[in-house]
Design a protein around this motif. Structure first.
Motif, PDB file in Angstrom:
ATOM      1  N   ASN A  66       0.759  -1.221   0.077  1.00 40.46           N
ATOM      2  CA  ASN A  66      -0.137   0.167   0.047  1.00 40.46           C
ATOM      3  C   ASN A  66       0.875   1.171   0.008  1.00 40.46           C
ATOM      4  O   ASN A  66       0.315   2.483   0.106  1.00 40.46           O
ATOM      5  N   ALA A  67       2.175   1.056  -0.258  1.00 37.88           N
ATOM      6  CA  ALA A  67       2.928   2.141  -0.281  1.00 37.88           C
ATOM      7  C   ALA A  67       2.641   2.993  -1.517  1.00 37.88           C
ATOM      8  O   ALA A  67       2.318   2.467  -2.649  1.00 37.88           O
ATOM      9  N   LEU A  68       2.865   4.318  -1.662  1.00 39.74           N
ATOM     10  CA  LEU A  68       2.750   5.007  -2.851  1.00 39.74           C
ATOM     11  C   LEU A  68       3.786   6.166  -3.155  1.00 39.74           C
ATOM     12  O   LEU A  68       4.487   6.632  -2.493  1.00 39.74           O
ATOM     13  N   ARG A  69       4.347   5.942  -4.192  1.00 42.92           N
ATOM     14  CA  ARG A  69       5.383   6.664  -4.968  1.00 42.92           C
ATOM     15  C   ARG A  69       4.924   8.136  -5.016  1.00 42.92           C
ATOM     16  O   ARG A  69       3.683   8.027  -5.574  1.00 42.92           O
ATOM     17  N   CYS A  70       5.709   9.193  -5.082  1.00 41.41           N
ATOM     18  CA  CYS A  70       5.226  10.569  -5.480  1.00 41.41           C
ATOM     19  C   CYS A  70       4.944  10.732  -6.942  1.00 41.41           C
ATOM     20  O   CYS A  70       3.762  11.303  -7.380  1.00 41.41           O
TER      21      CYS A  70
END
Length: 170
Positions: A123-127
């Protein structure tokens, strides 16, 4: 002199060079809306000619193409575009902060559900993802996570201690 202008215009048109369009986005819900068309920095009364509210909305403007510029008003951009990136900038498009980089911020997200991933879980999100020839100018990108550097796309990797990292983009 006018013959020179005509010659220059003819050369540019024949070379396929086009003047880019300019669009606007403002994260303030009282000023921007994804129901607006993005063609004005401020809402033109009685029309839909005003800034988009999200970077997602701005990057989905119909006709957005190489050579176009999207001006982003100061604020925090944290609306999710897809399951991996906060915003994907299409090929050849410039996403440019209209204010200070300290106050124009794209925020990613950690995933701390599994301590073994150091914030890089599912669930990590790159910018930001930049398409070929796309540019990001004048932003702070912070808080994003990924497990590797994938070919030069802007991401806030875990930067040593697993803390939030801020990167200023010139």
């Amino acid at each position: 002199m006018s013959k020179m202008c005509v010659l220059l215009a003819t050369i540019l048109v024949s070379a396929g060079v086009r003047a880019g369009n300019v669009y606007y986005v403002n994260p303030d819900p009282t000023k921007g809306s994804d129901s607006y068309d993005g063609t004005k920095a401020e809402l033109e009364e009685g029309t839909i000619h005003g800034p988009k509210q999200t970077l997602t909305g701005a990057m989905a403007i119909e006709g957005l193409a190489e050579g176009d510029t999207v001006w982003a008003a100061e604020g925090t951009y944290d609306a999710k575009q897809d399951s991996v990136y906060r915003v994907k900038v299409p090929a050849g498009v410039t996403l440019k902060a209209s204010g200070s980089r300290e106050n124009t911020i794209i925020v990613g997200r950690r995933d701390d559900a599994d301590a073994r991933t150091n914030g890089c879980g599912g669930n990590a999100l790159r910018c930001v993802y930049l398409g070929a020839r796309a540019k990001l100018v004048g932003f702070t990108v912070t808080g994003g996570r990924c497990c590797n550097d994938d070919g030069g796309n802007l991401t806030d990797n875990n930067a040593g201690g697993g803390g939030t990292v801020a990167k200023y983009i010139a």
